[in-house]
Design a protein around this motif. Structure first.
Motif, PDB file in Angstrom:
ATOM      1  N   GLY A   1      -5.075   1.473   4.059  1.00  0.00           N
ATOM      2  CA  GLY A   1      -5.342   2.253   2.966  1.00  0.00           C
ATOM      3  C   GLY A   1      -5.648   1.368   1.645  1.00  0.00           C
TER       4      GLY A   1
ATOM      5  N   ASN B   1     -10.109  13.233   1.307  1.00  0.00           N
ATOM      6  CA  ASN B   1      -9.980  11.770   0.734  1.00  0.00           C
ATOM      7  C   ASN B   1     -11.435  11.099   0.943  1.00  0.00           C
TER       8      ASN B   1
ATOM      9  N   THR C   1       0.780  -1.157   0.000  1.00  0.00           N
ATOM     10  CA  THR C   1       0.039  -0.032   0.039  1.00  0.00           C
ATOM     11  C   THR C   1       0.629   1.122  -0.121  1.00  0.00           C
TER      12      THR C   1
ATOM     13  N   ARG D   1       0.664   4.251  -2.760  1.00  0.00           N
ATOM     14  CA  ARG D   1       0.449   5.719  -2.465  1.00  0.00           C
ATOM     15  C   ARG D   1       1.651   6.645  -2.766  1.00  0.00           C
TER      16      ARG D   1
END
Length: 317
Positions: free
Chosen positions: A239, A303, A204, A208
């Motif tokens: 995430g 987000n 993750t 990202r």
């Protein structure tokens, strides 16, 4: 914030990805009506070697004949591995015969960036040959020790081209690491915690950092919905944007976990309003419900709101 930023140029709602064996065409219609965001029609592990060629034909026909877009579904195909005799024909036949309706190709057992590059080079040439106006994205499964050892390099270089997402393939990853488990995605009672935490977190972070979507893989026990939700919640907390479903019954579970609750969305919107009002007063922070909020709070709230808006936009089509 660093001056070096990798933006995610391709935005897709990917709360759940339903795996559908290419050798089981009777499942295609069910997948079409499942309410899932993504479907990947599988030519790899779910298809026996003697059925590979027919499965490829089945998948091409299904992509062309069924109204995936009209049902709000993004279409992916998991091709066979680069170490097999089937991969080249998978890519060529899929792009030549159904490329105009394919959204992404999923590359299994990616070990090094060169694996991504090989498929990308083929797709580049085939798109030009066919005169396609749509751009076929690539996704890759991180499901071996080699892939995890190189995950940052795969993400960094892949993000410069067609690579959009990385998926965590827990079963093959466990086998590759000789982990003492036969569960697919479940917790091991002999391990004091979540034995997949470190791997999912590492993948993750790589995603990202370089603008890719991180997606969690399968949960094998279709009779354990609570276990599935627990695994999905753990992945979401780290995430991930979504999780696989190996049965239609898991689709609603993933959609629930990876959709921000209305209360969370409303709180995020209140944070943005409060910080906007604070900024108008020359303040960089504010208090909301007895807690300090600042620029980091704004980024987290944004987000949540963006995900909610993307889901709403998809559902309104």
């Amino acid at each position: 914030m660093s001056h070096t930023l990798y933006e995610n140029d391709i935005q897709r709602v990917q709360r759940c990805e339903l795996a559908v064996p290419g050798s089981s065409p009777e499942m295609f219609e069910k997948a079409l009506k499942s309410g899932v965001d993504f479907v990947f029609l599988d030519l790899e592990d779910a298809v026996a070697p003697d059925d590979k060629i027919q499965a490829r034909k089945n998948v091409i026909q299904a992509i062309n004949d069924l109204d995936w877009k009209g049902n709000g579904i993004t279409v992916s195909v998991r091709i066979n591995g680069l170490d097999t005799q089937f991969m080249v024909r998978d890519v060529v036949d899929l792009v030549e015969q159904a490329g105009h309706k394919i959204d992404t190709l999923l590359i299994p057992k990616a070990g090094v960036y060169s694996d991504i590059y090989m498929v990308e080079a083929m797709v580049n040439q085939l798109e030009m040959q066919q005169g396609l106006t749509n751009r076929i994205g690539l996704e890759a499964l991180i499901e071996t020790a080699l892939g995890m050892a190189n995950v940052e390099d795969i993400a960094r270089n892949g993000a410069l081209g067609r690579l959009e997402a990385l998926h965590f393939g827990v079963a093959d990853y466990a086998a590759s690491n000789r982990a003492r488990t036969t569960n697919i995605g479940g917790l091991n009672p002999d391990y004091p915690g979540d034995q997949w935490h470190a791997a999912i977190s590492r993948m993750t972070v790589a995603c990202r950092a370089f603008g890719l979507r991180p997606i969690d893989g399968p949960f094998g026990d279709i009779k354990d919905p609570e276990g599935y939700k627990l695994a999905a919640k753990r992945a979401a907390a780290l995430g991930c944007e979504g999780k696989w479903a190996i049965h239609p019954s898991q689709v609603a579970l993933a959609n629930e976990v990876f959709s921000p609750p209305s209360a969370e969305v409303e709180k995020a919107k209140r944070i943005l309003v409060a910080l906007k009002e604070a900024a108008a007063q020359g303040k960089g922070a504010a208090a909301l419900d007895g807690r300090l909020i600042d620029a980091a709070s704004e980024r987290m709230a944004n987000n949540v709101v963006k995900v909610a808006e993307a889901i709403a936009a998809k559902n309104s089509r």
